[in-house]
Scaffold this motif. Structure first.
Motif, mmCIF file in Angstrom:
data_model
loop_
_atom_site.group_PDB
_atom_site.id
_atom_site.type_symbol
_atom_site.label_atom_id
_atom_site.label_comp_id
_atom_site.label_asym_id
_atom_site.label_seq_id
_atom_site.Cartn_x
_atom_site.Cartn_y
_atom_site.Cartn_z
ATOM 1 N N SER A 1 16.019 -36.954 2.169
ATOM 2 C CA SER A 1 16.267 -37.260 1.117
ATOM 3 C C SER A 1 15.280 -36.678 -0.251
ATOM 4 N N GLN A 2 14.207 -37.477 -0.664
ATOM 5 C CA GLN A 2 13.008 -37.330 -1.434
ATOM 6 C C GLN A 2 12.271 -36.495 -1.951
ATOM 7 N N TYR A 3 11.104 -36.325 -0.563
ATOM 8 C CA TYR A 3 10.361 -34.617 -0.722
ATOM 9 C C TYR A 3 10.555 -33.667 -0.446
ATOM 10 N N LYS A 4 12.624 -33.762 -0.231
ATOM 11 C CA LYS A 4 12.999 -32.042 -0.768
ATOM 12 C C LYS A 4 12.868 -32.294 -1.679
ATOM 13 N N ASP A 5 12.825 -32.870 -2.738
ATOM 14 C CA ASP A 5 12.614 -32.513 -4.170
ATOM 15 C C ASP A 5 11.676 -31.730 -4.916
ATOM 16 N N TYR A 6 10.913 -32.208 -3.963
ATOM 17 C CA TYR A 6 8.926 -31.515 -4.348
ATOM 18 C C TYR A 6 8.803 -30.665 -3.421
ATOM 19 N N VAL A 7 9.600 -30.452 -2.545
ATOM 20 C CA VAL A 7 8.509 -29.335 -2.057
ATOM 21 C C VAL A 7 9.604 -27.949 -3.041
ATOM 22 N N ILE B 1 -3.767 -34.726 -10.764
ATOM 23 C CA ILE B 1 -3.364 -33.670 -10.553
ATOM 24 C C ILE B 1 -1.340 -34.045 -10.697
ATOM 25 N N GLY B 2 -1.293 -35.152 -10.432
ATOM 26 C CA GLY B 2 0.241 -35.729 -10.577
ATOM 27 C C GLY B 2 1.294 -35.544 -12.517
ATOM 28 N N GLU B 3 -0.247 -35.920 -12.796
ATOM 29 C CA GLU B 3 0.364 -36.199 -14.147
ATOM 30 C C GLU B 3 0.078 -34.430 -14.918
ATOM 31 N N LYS B 4 -0.559 -33.566 -14.491
ATOM 32 C CA LYS B 4 -0.659 -32.171 -15.161
ATOM 33 C C LYS B 4 0.146 -31.526 -14.118
ATOM 34 N N ILE B 5 0.634 -31.036 -13.687
ATOM 35 C CA ILE B 5 2.242 -30.572 -12.518
ATOM 36 C C ILE B 5 3.327 -31.259 -13.729
ATOM 37 N N ASN B 6 3.232 -32.249 -13.830
ATOM 38 C CA ASN B 6 4.536 -32.580 -14.511
ATOM 39 C C ASN B 6 4.305 -31.796 -16.119
ATOM 40 N N GLU B 7 3.401 -31.642 -16.629
ATOM 41 C CA GLU B 7 3.194 -30.814 -18.055
ATOM 42 C C GLU B 7 3.114 -29.627 -17.620
ATOM 43 N N LYS B 8 3.122 -29.034 -16.685
ATOM 44 C CA LYS B 8 3.709 -27.624 -16.414
ATOM 45 C C LYS B 8 4.874 -27.171 -15.822
ATOM 46 N N THR C 1 -1.565 -44.108 -4.285
ATOM 47 C CA THR C 1 -2.207 -44.228 -5.918
ATOM 48 C C THR C 1 -2.762 -43.080 -5.215
ATOM 49 N N GLY C 2 -4.144 -43.678 -6.382
ATOM 50 C CA GLY C 2 -5.847 -42.748 -6.977
ATOM 51 C C GLY C 2 -5.527 -41.238 -5.470
ATOM 52 N N LYS C 3 -6.736 -41.359 -4.205
ATOM 53 C CA LYS C 3 -6.574 -40.595 -4.045
ATOM 54 C C LYS C 3 -5.792 -40.467 -2.968
ATOM 55 N N THR C 4 -5.054 -40.579 -2.499
ATOM 56 C CA THR C 4 -4.037 -40.707 -1.225
ATOM 57 C C THR C 4 -3.007 -39.935 -2.277
ATOM 58 N N LYS C 5 -2.434 -39.591 -3.627
ATOM 59 C CA LYS C 5 -2.059 -39.189 -4.667
ATOM 60 C C LYS C 5 -2.551 -37.758 -4.187
ATOM 61 N N VAL C 6 -3.637 -38.074 -4.641
ATOM 62 C CA VAL C 6 -4.579 -36.715 -4.937
ATOM 63 C C VAL C 6 -4.486 -35.862 -3.610
ATOM 64 N N GLU C 7 -4.582 -36.182 -2.977
ATOM 65 C CA GLU C 7 -5.229 -35.949 -1.137
ATOM 66 C C GLU C 7 -3.532 -34.740 -0.338
ATOM 67 N N THR C 8 -2.859 -35.955 -1.190
ATOM 68 C CA THR C 8 -1.152 -35.521 -0.576
ATOM 69 C C THR C 8 -0.431 -34.022 -1.420
ATOM 70 N N LEU C 9 -1.009 -34.462 -2.441
ATOM 71 C CA LEU C 9 0.026 -33.409 -3.465
ATOM 72 C C LEU C 9 -1.459 -32.176 -3.266
ATOM 73 N N PRO D 1 11.434 -33.853 -10.823
ATOM 74 C CA PRO D 1 10.957 -34.615 -9.944
ATOM 75 C C PRO D 1 9.188 -35.264 -10.072
ATOM 76 N N ASN D 2 9.241 -35.872 -10.337
ATOM 77 C CA ASN D 2 7.928 -36.831 -10.679
ATOM 78 C C ASN D 2 6.855 -36.991 -10.105
ATOM 79 N N PHE D 3 6.008 -35.991 -10.349
ATOM 80 C CA PHE D 3 5.162 -36.081 -9.383
ATOM 81 C C PHE D 3 3.927 -36.900 -9.989
ATOM 82 N N ASN D 4 3.792 -37.636 -10.512
ATOM 83 C CA ASN D 4 2.962 -38.969 -10.682
ATOM 84 C C ASN D 4 3.785 -40.584 -9.893
ATOM 85 N N ASP D 5 4.659 -39.964 -9.529
ATOM 86 C CA ASP D 5 5.489 -41.573 -8.960
ATOM 87 C C ASP D 5 4.220 -41.870 -7.563
#
Length: 795
Positions: free
Chosen positions: A26-32, A72-79, A107-115, A97-101
């Motif tokens: 119910s959450q990851y559908k928003d990102y995809v 990456i998360g912050e910049k995706i939000n800006e775009k 956090t950190g490398k985990t978020k960068v790799e996931t996105l 959706p907040n790509f910097n959540d």
């Protein structure tokens, strides 16, 4: 080449793996879905095929450039915010959706790799939407629908209510006769629109897609899904608002509800505590103290809102609700009676259980119409609860179920155990109880046992009469299978093991089967030229609608034992699995094949050549039957040689057990060093026989390899030499028609199996009479007593 829908669907679902596991569906559908939107928007914007704007630096390639960026998360939000701002007139207050959540994405490398992985998934060639050119191919809309269905299935009971199954949406849209709404001024409204699937389905049934869509959704995130859904369907005029429909309706003028031509809804079932602070004196005149829905069940509150939103005198609507609204008492009785007495309720369709993702209980569709209520004679009931198939842990309406409901509704047919018109007088006599079984008698599936037949044998008349549908079509079949008895019952006229054969060989059954084949041939001769005539820019959805309807009418006309709707289902299933992709490929690219058809796998042989429109199996069957037969023979030779080696090793096991492993090199060395290893002449001769067998197998394998390589070259050359006319012939006749006709004939074969099984069951039911059972009991008793006497027991 055009994108295959099935390939697109699987690729999109695989892309979810980048997020699956780290959060709920119910959450990851928003990102995809938002990245899907960006990819689609970029591909179409580059070709000038979309009304929305893409600001500089916000194309999908700019998102790709962010991979492995620490921010990456912050910049995706800006775009994304820049895209929203550039299209504020269309997108409005879309919740992004907040790509910097950090709580959801790490956090950190985990978020960068996931996105980074998520963005990489959308770089696949299968997701190049610029390749899609078919005029009526709602590729992204259909893909969005597919994703929403899967997200709903994964989200669980409490979070899957944002989606109405497409099959149910289609039924609702069809029974509302959306073809009547052809101009831009017409409107369609959904008071609980979820992700917007009902609105879009209703729109898709209008001839030119002109009506304007309006929807309200309580959950802001789900409302954003609906807005994205509209945009991905190419609809920028839809108005989706956020708010609780019952306590804060958004489409109002002063203290009056806005009204619409068509209203559709799938509200939450039996919502508790729905009533706002001004519930009894509703500001918008939907209910009053005399017609006040119960505070702990909001079903009628939603229904009254829908009725209030329908245009006076002309509005029509459809609402999905639980069966309780049909018969519950007290306040709901009063409201139901008022609706019935106003003649607003035009029809009720009972659906199978477990169709919806938010609940497993059965539901019904209430069809309402304010037009010409004075001349309405009653309510048309359809009991469609038994028409479904299992689909995972849910049930799903089949194509035949949908078509049957729609046809019966349109023709207002009275069908025993399925549908009938019920007059207002009869409903009043039942005190306005609308429970479907009161009016549409369920089929009696209880087995009727005949005590006299159990005592004295024979098959009762009522069991034979239950199969009357077969005897009506095949006049001599009954007498071939049964012999009448003096007591009025019947005996089986053939051995139980020969029932199926007796049916298949019966003259009237053979004639009926021939008529069925003839009708299929007539349909084939009718649609085959049209199939061959399809070209670039054709409308596949319209084509399959015509082809399937003509097949259904053909099957109905021959009054076959095979169910016409099951025949229809066969074609529609093949369409969904294979034919749909083929037609869209032709619509995009014409009757052409890929220029590079080299085998995909390392083996590099003909069987690894992939051509979706014209599979290699058809080429082999049409042009290279001799070669494939030779290869099959060569393959069997290799197998035989291998078996000879295995048998030889087994026969000489004692000798070959001297070696840790046995192969040619080991045995050759043994022959060379026989004296040193103390092997005698007989042993060496045995080794040489083994080596000779290995040589024979190697030669057979070489022959097979040469044949395969030669055929591969021939197949590639044949593909290259095919003309457009050749491709049409092979695809239409050898692929489509062969598959459809074979599948339809299987339906007739099932008739034989079903009848055979039914006769076997009823004959076995009365096969053992009471005297025969008593005789067996006495025989077993005497046998046991004999054993006891032998053992010295005195009886």
């Amino acid at each position: 080449m055009a994108i295959k829908k099935s390939q697109l669907y699987s690729t999109l679902w695989e892309s979810c793996n980048a997020l699956r596991g780290s959060m709920d569906a119910s959450q990851y559908k928003d990102y995809v879905l938002i990245i899907l939107f960006v990819k689609y928007l970029s591909d179409k914007a580059c070709q000038g095929q979309i009304e929305l704007d893409v600001p500089d630096g916000c194309y999908f390639e700019d998102f790709v450039a962010l991979k492995q960026n620490h921010h990456i998360g912050e910049k995706i939000n800006e775009k994304l915010e820049a895209i929203r701002e550039a299209n504020i007139a269309f997108i409005g207050d879309l919740t992004l959706p907040n790509f910097n959540d950090d709580t959801k994405l790490g956090t950190g490398k985990t978020k960068v790799e996931t996105l980074s992985k998520l963005i990489s998934e959308f770089q696949r060639d299968e997701l190049d939407f610029s390749l899609n050119r078919a005029a009526d191919d709602d590729l992204l809309g259909d893909a969005y629908e597919y994703l929403m269905k899967n997200f709903a299935a994964e989200s669980g009971k409490s979070k899957g209510q944002f989606y109405t199954p497409a099959e149910v949406s289609r039924v609702m849209a069809k029974v509302l006769h959306m073809e009547d709404f052809t101009r831009a001024g017409h409107t369609i409204y959904d008071m609980t629109c979820g992700s917007g699937s009902l609105l879009l389905r209703a729109l898709s049934e209008t001839p030119n897609g002109q009506p304007t869509l309006y929807g309200q959704e309580k959950d802001s995130t789900t409302a954003s899904l609906a807005k994205l859904n509209m945009l991905l369907h190419g609809i920028v005029s839809a108005e989706i608002k956020v708010g609780d429909t019952l306590s804060d309706p958004q489409f109002t003028t002063g203290t009056m509800l806005d009204t619409f031509d068509v209203c559709v809804a799938n509200p939450p079932f039996s919502q508790k505590n729905w009533m706002s602070s001004n519930g009894e004196s509703d500001l918008y005149h939907r209910w009053n103290p005399n017609l006040l829905p119960p505070a702990k069940c909001g079903d009628f509150a939603f229904l009254l809102h829908l009725i209030g939103s329908m245009k006076p005198d002309t509005g029509r609507g459809a609402c999905i609700l639980p069966h309780g609204v049909l018969f519950r008492g007290n306040a709901e009785y009063t409201i139901r009676r008022d609706i019935v007495e106003r003649h607003y309720l035009k029809g009720i369709i009972g659906l199978p259980p477990n169709l919806f993702y938010g609940t497993g209980i059965p539901a019904c569709i209430l069809i309402l119409d304010k037009h010409d209520t004075a001349h309405r004679e009653g309510i048309f009931f359809i009991d469609a609860k038994d028409g479904f198939m299992k689909d995972g842990n849910k049930n799903r309406l089949r194509e035949q179920d949908i078509k049957r409901i729609i046809d019966v509704w349109n023709e207002q047919q009275a069908i025993p155990h399925y549908a009938r018109m019920v007059t207002w007088e009869e409903i009043e006599q039942n005190d306005f109880n609308l429970n479907i079984p009161r009016y549409v008698q369920p089929r009696d599936t209880e087995v009727q046992h005949d005590i006299d037949a159990h005592l004295h044998g024979g098959i009762p008349v009522h069991d034979i009469e239950a199969l009357d549908a077969y005897w009506q079509v095949c006049s001599s079949l009954k007498s071939s299978l049964f012999t009448p008895r003096p007591d009025g019952r019947y005996d089986l006229a053939t051995d139980k093991q020969q029932i199926a054969q007796t049916i298949a060989e019966n003259d009237s059954f053979v004639s009926q089967k021939e008529l069925f084949t003839q009708s299929l041939d007539e349909w084939r001769s009718m649609v085959e030229p049209e199939m061959k005539a399809i070209a670039r820019g054709c409308s596949p959805k319209q084509l399959i609608s015509r082809w399937s309807e003509s097949l259904l009418q053909t099957a109905k006309a021959d009054r076959s034992l095979a169910d016409a709707y099951s025949i229809y289902d066969r074609l529609m299933n093949y369409w969904a699995e294979i034919m749909q992709d083929d037609c869209y490929m032709v619509s995009n690219d014409g009757w052409t094949l890929p220029s590079d058809l080299t085998p995909e796998k390392k083996s590099g042989i003909y069987s690894d050549i992939v051509c979706d429109l014209l599979p290699v199996s058809i080429i082999l069957q049409e042009y290279f039957s001799a070669e494939t037969a030779a290869i099959a023979e060569a393959e069997q030779t290799v197998v035989n040689k291998a078996q000879l080696i295995d048998s030889f090793l087994e026969e000489q096991q004692e000798l070959f057990d001297n070696f840790e492993k046995v192969n040619e090199s080991v045995i050759k060395k043994a022959v060379k060093d026989a004296a040193k290893l103390n092997f005698g002449k007989d042993d060496v001769d045995t080794f040489k026989k083994y080596l000779d067998l290995c040589k024979q197998k190697k030669e057979a394998s070489k022959t097979l390899s040469d044949l395969q390589a030669t055929l591969t070259d021939k197949v590639l050359a044949q593909y290259a030499s095919l003309s457009e006319e050749d491709i049409r012939h092979l695809v239409v006749e050898k692929k489509w028609m062969h598959s459809v006709m074979s599948s339809c004939m299987e339906e007739m074969q099932q008739v034989t199996q079903q009848l055979s099984a039914a006769i076997t069951t009823i004959s076995a039911r009365y096969e053992r009479t009471l005297p025969s059972l008593e005789a067996d009991a006495h025989r077993y008793e005497d046998e046991v007593n004999g054993y006891l006497t032998e053992m010295g027991f005195i009886l």
